[in-house]
Enzyme design. Structure first.
Site, PDB file in Angstrom:
ATOM      1  N   ASP A  37      38.113 -28.032  13.646  1.00 12.79           N
ATOM      2  CA  ASP A  37      37.492 -29.727  14.312  1.00 12.79           C
ATOM      3  C   ASP A  37      36.183 -30.547  14.435  1.00 12.79           C
ATOM      4  O   ASP A  37      35.699 -29.351  15.224  1.00 12.79           O
ATOM      5  CB  ASP A  37      38.621 -29.694  15.746  1.00 12.79           C
ATOM      6  CG  ASP A  37      39.187 -31.164  15.649  1.00 12.79           C
ATOM      7  OD1 ASP A  37      39.068 -31.660  15.256  1.00 12.79           O
ATOM      8  OD2 ASP A  37      40.524 -31.064  16.385  1.00 12.79           O
TER       9      ASP A  37
ATOM     10  N   ASP B 299      40.129 -34.877   9.842  1.00 15.58           N
ATOM     11  CA  ASP B 299      38.512 -34.314  10.998  1.00 15.58           C
ATOM     12  C   ASP B 299      39.834 -32.528  11.281  1.00 15.58           C
ATOM     13  O   ASP B 299      38.612 -32.055  12.095  1.00 15.58           O
ATOM     14  CB  ASP B 299      38.470 -34.934  12.223  1.00 15.58           C
ATOM     15  CG  ASP B 299      39.398 -35.446  12.947  1.00 15.58           C
ATOM     16  OD1 ASP B 299      41.048 -34.819  12.311  1.00 15.58           O
ATOM     17  OD2 ASP B 299      39.361 -36.064  14.322  1.00 15.58           O
ATOM     18  N   GLU B 300      40.455 -32.319  11.392  1.00 16.55           N
ATOM     19  CA  GLU B 300      41.011 -30.943  11.210  1.00 16.55           C
ATOM     20  C   GLU B 300      41.719 -29.300  10.098  1.00 16.55           C
ATOM     21  O   GLU B 300      41.810 -30.331   9.023  1.00 16.55           O
ATOM     22  CB  GLU B 300      42.000 -31.047  11.590  1.00 16.55           C
ATOM     23  CG  GLU B 300      42.460 -30.149  12.907  1.00 16.55           C
ATOM     24  CD  GLU B 300      44.376 -30.153  13.866  1.00 16.55           C
ATOM     25  OE1 GLU B 300      44.184 -29.355  14.589  1.00 16.55           O
ATOM     26  OE2 GLU B 300      44.635 -31.564  13.681  1.00 16.55           O
TER      27      GLU B 300
END
Length: 394
Positions: free
Chosen positions: A11, A105-106
């Protein structure tokens, strides 16, 4: 020989804020809010310094400013964030055999079996350092035997850290944490459990699974399994769906702009709704025009990641103006959205206010229940699939 399962959850910390700080280091250490206008906008992302004041994503900007009047507010830039996400994705793509991008973003990475050749934790550590060095962005990861525990480990490792949960240590790691830390356990479910004095995960671990099934039905066993760190969820590669498209062949060739735009609006609405239903966002728009003599032209344009019509429709209309030779009648027109990746409505919060977000959610709920295009823009009513319209009785 069966290999021990190793899942890494990655993350990017306060992603939008971190990207802004990369280009403006004076923001480091300060409370930063990214989102819409102070009057009607919402918070898309906030720094850890801002979170100390009780601010969180999707909070009305007005309320956030009351909690932290000295915060720096930034409008946000789709382009910067999309490009940063692409950079990180490319590094991961080049470094590991199997990964799943679940948002801008993960990521999840499956390193099962890699320990025959490498130390899996060392490999994950080196990947994290490579992302930090090459992009300048802080990143955290958790590593465990399942996706659920890996994600929880990441959340405990933040900001800018890493955490390994060894095989057999899952339940002990989870036990002291509050139940709200279990991924996908919603607020309403937590409130129900609080009524029975179940506040920490260790309380869930000790609970009788039949008791949980009485409260939540078959979902009760899923909650109980997750509380023990048991989760069969696989890391699924991104190969499945890269684009979606639709097209319309006119009964008679069309040569007026309004009719063509009406068709495009309808098709774009339909595809955007499908994107949101499937939890996807797009970063490339294209239209196809086929003239009366069957000559076909396609034009496309890269855009920041989105799934919202109010961004997609103007882009599609602009492509029509670029592509269409207005002296030639059109036989067929089509829309294609490509470069799809998993993502949520979050990325559109920079321009949006609370009313617009609620409007999209309400439209999607009604259309999901009663059929596509039960609720749509007036311009989009002429064309498209209408599975069921409650206002039209046969």
């Amino acid at each position: 020989m069966e290999h021990k399962r190793w899942i890494v959850h990655i993350d990017l910390d306060s992603f939008f804020v971190s990207v802004e700080r990369k280009f403006d280091p004076s923001l480091i250490g300060k409370p930063v809010l990214i989102g819409g206008s102070a009057e009607r906008g919402v918070v898309a992302s906030c720094s850890y310094e801002a979170r100390k004041f009780g601010i969180h994503s999707a909070m009305p900007m007005k309320q956030a400013m009351r909690l932290c009047p000295h915060a720096t507010v930034i409008r946000g830039s789709h382009g910067l964030y999309s490009e940063a996400s692409r950079e990180v994705t490319q590094i991961i793509h080049d470094s590991v055999p199997l990964y799943q991008k679940t948002s801008v973003d993960e990521f999840y990475i499956d390193l099962t079996g890699m320990d025959r050749y490498h130390d899996s934790y060392q490999l994950a550590t080196e990947l994290r350092q490579r992302v930090i060095c090459e992009t300048g962005l802080p990143i955290s990861f958790g590593m465990a035997s399942t996706k659920t525990v890996a994600k929880m480990a990441t959340n405990e490792a933040k900001p800018n850290g890493q955490l390994l949960i060894p095989h057999g240590g899952e339940a002990a790691f989870m036990a002291p944490l509050p139940i709200r830390k279990i991924p996908m356990l919603g607020k309403k479910a937590c409130e129900k459990l609080y009524q029975f004095g179940i506040e920490k995960i260790e309380h869930l671990q000790k609970a009788d699974v039949r008791f949980l099934e009485t409260i939540f039905g078959k979902h009760g066993r899923d909650i109980w399994n997750k509380a023990h760190g048991w989760d069969d969820g696989e890391v699924v590669s991104e190969h499945e769906r890269k684009s979606m498209s639709t097209e319309n062949t006119f009964h008679n060739n069309v040569s007026d702009l309004k009719s063509l735009e009406t068709s495009l609006v309808s098709m774009t609405e339909e595809l955007a709704s499908k994107l949101r239903r499937e939890g996807l966002v797009t970063s490339c728009l294209a239209i196809k025009l086929r003239y009366a003599n069957f000559e076909t032209h396609t034009v496309q344009e890269k855009i920041p990641l989105t799934s919202a019509e109010h961004i997609l429709i103007p882009g599609i209309k602009n492509l029509l103006k670029k592509a269409w030779n207005q002296s030639r009648p059109v036989r067929l027109i089509g829309v294609r959205l490509s470069n799809l990746c998993p993502g949520s409505y979050q990325i559109n919060l920079f321009e949006d206010n609370e009313e617009r977000i609620r409007l999209y959610q309400a439209m999607d709920n009604i259309n999901g229940k009663f059929g596509d295009k039960t609720v749509c823009r007036a311009a989009g009513m002429a064309i498209g699939t209408r599975n069921f319209n409650p206002f039209m009785r046969g």
